[in-house]
Scaffold this active site. Structure first.
Site, mmCIF file in Angstrom:
data_model
loop_
_atom_site.group_PDB
_atom_site.id
_atom_site.type_symbol
_atom_site.label_atom_id
_atom_site.label_comp_id
_atom_site.label_asym_id
_atom_site.label_seq_id
_atom_site.Cartn_x
_atom_site.Cartn_y
_atom_site.Cartn_z
ATOM 1 N N ASP A 9 -1.897 -3.480 -7.879
ATOM 2 C CA ASP A 9 -2.627 -3.040 -6.694
ATOM 3 C C ASP A 9 -3.657 -1.987 -7.056
ATOM 4 O OD1 ASP A 9 -1.306 -4.656 -5.006
ATOM 5 O OD2 ASP A 9 0.022 -3.131 -4.173
ATOM 6 N N LYS A 32 -5.644 -4.638 -2.186
ATOM 7 C CA LYS A 32 -6.244 -4.678 -0.853
ATOM 8 C C LYS A 32 -6.760 -3.288 -0.579
ATOM 9 C CE LYS A 32 -2.634 -7.778 0.843
ATOM 10 N NZ LYS A 32 -1.695 -7.612 -0.271
ATOM 11 N N GLY A 71 3.409 3.565 -4.957
ATOM 12 C CA GLY A 71 4.560 4.134 -4.256
ATOM 13 C C GLY A 71 5.817 3.321 -4.509
ATOM 14 N N MET A 73 -1.054 4.957 6.371
ATOM 15 C CA MET A 73 -2.190 4.139 6.803
ATOM 16 C C MET A 73 -2.719 4.574 8.169
ATOM 17 S SD MET A 73 -0.503 0.482 5.734
ATOM 18 C CE MET A 73 1.107 0.883 6.387
#
Ligand code: SAH
Length: 486
Positions: free
Chosen positions: A35, A57, A89, A172
Site C-alpha cells: 500500500d 489507494k 498500520g 479517515m
C-alpha cells in the site's frame, strides 16, 4: 504446491515500528503487494528478486480496485509463491484485511495474519496522548470518519457514539471533521470536550492540533490526510505529555553524506534525537585486491578507520597474527571494529585524528611500521614516523569512490538545516556532485574535514570535538540548542 498469503501490518510509518515478524516475512517473500502508507524503508528488506507490486489507494484519488488486489493475491499464491500483502498500520483495522482473508479462505489458500501497530494508537502515543486513562477514559473506540457520501443516511449511530463512555478515535476523517464535531455535540458530547488531530503520526513532519469539539474544525483547517482525530478528555494530556517535540533535534533536517554502509548508525542516532535525516551518500568504499601482509616484519601496525580494521582482519588468518605487535587505532569506531574481531588495540589516542596518534606514539619505540588505511590518505602519520627514524610501509586496503547523487536527493540535502561531513572525501565528492552548498549549516567532524571544506570555499558552521560521529552528534545538538535560544 500451493503458496501462502501473509497479511502483514507495516505499522503507522516510523520504520522502527515495523514488527520483527514483518521484517522477517518481507525478507522471505516472492511477491509483495504493498500500500501507499507503509514505512519508506519497509521494502528495503525485500529480496532482490522479489516482485514488488503497488496496489495502493489514495483517499478519493486514484484507486487500485480491491477486486484486482484480491485477484493478484490468489493468482500468485496459486502459482506456489509466498505472498506478503503489506498494509499500513494493522491489516484488520480499516485495512480490508478481513475481506482479503475471506477471499483466501474461499479459494482454499492458506493465510497468516501479522498484526501491526495501528495508527489510532501510534499517532496518539507520538502526540503524547494515552488513548485510555484510569480516571479519564475507560474505553476506546476506533471509528471510520469516511462514509460513503452517496448514502443518504449515516451508517454511524451518532447518538450512540456521542454517548460512548471513552475515547473516540476517527480514521479517515479529515474532510468530515466539521460534520463529526457537529454530530457529536448534537448527540450530547460537551462542546468543550478536548480534541486532537494528528497528521502523519510517527512520520517525519508529524503535526498535532489541539482544540475542542467547538473549535477543532476551524483550527485543523490546514491538516491533510493521513490523520487521526481523537475525541475525549485524554486529548488534553498532550499539554503535559507531548514528548516528540521536546527532543533536541526535533524539527531539524540533517543530511548525512558518508557512505551508505556507514551512514545508518549515524542516521539512527540523529533520528532518535528527533531529526529528520536525508541520506545523501557522496562516497562508496571499494575494497582493493591486496596480498596478505607478512606482519612478522613489523613492530607497529596502525589502523586508521573501521573499514581498514575490517579489511585488515579479513586478510589475516586470525587475530593471533597480531600477537606481539603494537596495534594503534585512530578513533573509537576503529577501536570497536578491532575489538569486534578479537584485537584489543594498545594505543587509541584521545584525539581521533592522525596528529593525535602521532602524539600518542611519542613514547613508543618504532622500528618498522605498517599503516593499514585507504589507498589515498594524508601523510601526517607516515611522515612523522619516518622523521623519528622508523621504516614505514603503507597498505592501501580500499579506496573511496564517488557515489552518484540523484537530483531529488541533492535537492533534499540542499534544503536541509545541516549537512554533515565525516571525511575530506565526503566533502570533495559531495561538492562535485551537488555543486554548491549555500542554504544549510555545515557540520564537520574534525580539522581535516574542515580544511577540505575551506579549500572548497565553504566555512563549517560547526566542528565536532571529539572528532567522532558521537562528537558530531553532540555538536549538532549543542548548535541546535544555541540557535533555538538565539
Ligand atoms: N490499517 C491502518 C488504517 C488504514 S485506513 C491502521 O491500522 O492504521 C487509513 C487511515 O488511517 C488514514 O485515513 C488515517 O486516518 C489513518 N492513518 C494511517 N496512517 C496514519 C498516520 N501515520 N498518522 C495518522 N493517521 C494515519
Amino acid at each position: 504446491m500451493s503458496g501462502i498469503v501473509h497479511l502483514v501490518g507495516a505499522g503507522p510509518g516510523d520504520p522502527g515500528l515495523l514488527t520483527v515478524r514483518a521484517v522477517e516475512l518481507i525478507g522471505k517473500a516472492d511477491v509483495i503487494l504493498y500500500d501507499r502508507l507503509i514505512p519508506p524503508t519497509a521494502l528495503d528488506h525485500a529480496r532482490e528478486d522479489a516482485e514488488l507490486i503497488y496496489v495502493g489507494k489514495q483517499g478519493d484519488g486514484p484507486q487500485f480496485p480491491q477486486e484486482e488486489t484480491e485477484r493478484l493475491l490468489l493468482e500468485h499464491a496459486r502459482a506456489g509463491r509466498r505472498v506478503v500483502r503489506l498494509k499500513g498500520g494493522d491489516p484488520f483495522v480499516f485495512g480490508r484485511g478481513g475481506e482479503e482473508a475471506l477471499a483466501c479462505r474461499e479459494a482454499g489458500i492458506p493465510f497468516e495474519v501479522v498484526p501491526g501497530v495501528t495508527a489510532g494508537v501510534a499517532a496518539s502515543a507520538y502526540a503524547g496522548i494515552p488513548v485510555t486513562h484510569r480516571d479519564l477514559a475507560s474505553g476506546v473506540a476506533f471509528v471510520t470518519g469516511h462514509e460513503d457520501p452517496r448514502k443518504p443516511e449515516s451508517a454511524l449511530d451518532w447518538p450512540a457514539l456521542a454517548a460512548f463512555p471513552g475515547t473516540l478515535v476517527f480514521y479517515m476523517g479529515v474532510r468530515a471533521l466539521p460534520r463529526i464535531a457537529e454530530r457529536l455535540v448534537a448527540g450530547g458530547r460537551p462542546a468543550t470536550e478536548p480534541v486532537a488531530v494528528v497528521e502523519r503520526g510517527t512520520m517525519p513532519g508529524q503535526r498535532t492540533v489541539l482544540g475542542t469539539l467547538a473549535d477543532i474544525a476551524e483550527r485543523a483547517q490546514g491538516i491533510r490526510a493521513p490523520a487521526i482525530t481523537l475525541v475525549g478528555p485524554v486529548a488534553a494530556l498532550r499539554e503535559q505529555l507531548a514528548w516528540l517535540e521536546q527532543r533536541p533535534l526535533y524539527g531539524r533536517t540533517v543530511a548525512v553524506t558518508r557512505a551508505r554502509a556507514q551512514a545508518s548508525a549515524l542516521a539512527a542516532r540523529l533520528r532518535a534525537l528527533g531529526a529528520e535525516v536525508v541520506e545523501a551518500p557522496a562516497i562508496r568504499i571499494r575494497s582493493l585486491e591486496v596480498a596478505k601482509p607478512d606482519l612478522s616484519r613489523y613492530d607497529l601496525v596502525c589502523v586508521t578507520s573501521p573499514n581498514g580494521a575490517e579489511r585488515l582482519l579479513d586478510l589475516l588468518r586470525d587475530a593471533r597474527e597480531l600477537a606481539g605487535i603494537t596495534v594503534a587505532a585512530i578513533g573509537p569506531g576503529t577501536a570497536r571494529a578491532l575489538r569486534a574481531r578479537g584485537v584489543e588495540p594498545d594505543v587509541v589516542p584521545s584525539r581521533a585524528v592522525a596528529e593525535g596518534l602521532v602524539d600518542a606514539l611519542r613514547e613508543v619505540r618504532v622500528g618498522r611500521a605498517l599503516i593499514a588505511r585507504a589507498s589515498e590518505g594524508r601523510d601526517v602519520l607516515p611522515d612523522a614516523l619516518r622523521e623519528r627514524g622508523a621504516e614505514v610501509e603503507l597498505l592501501g586496503l580500499y579506496e573511496t569512490v564517488a557515489e552518484p547523487l540523484d537530483g531529488a536527493t541533492a535537492e533534499a540535502a540542499a534544503a536541509a538545516d545541516y549537512v554533515t561531513f565525516t571525511s575530506a572525501s565526503t566533502v570533495r565528492f559531495f561538492l562535485a556532485a551537488a555543486g554548491a552548498l549555500d542554504g544549510p549549516r555545515i557540520a564537520s567532524i574534525g580539522p581535516a574535514t574542515s580544511a577540505a571544506l575551506r579549500e572548497a570555499g565553504f566555512e563549517p558552521g560547526l566542528e565536532a570535538d571529539p572528532h567522532t560521529p558521537d562528537g558530531l552528534v553532540a555538536a549538532l545538538v549543542a548548535d541546535a540548542a544555541a540557535r533555538a535560544r538565539a
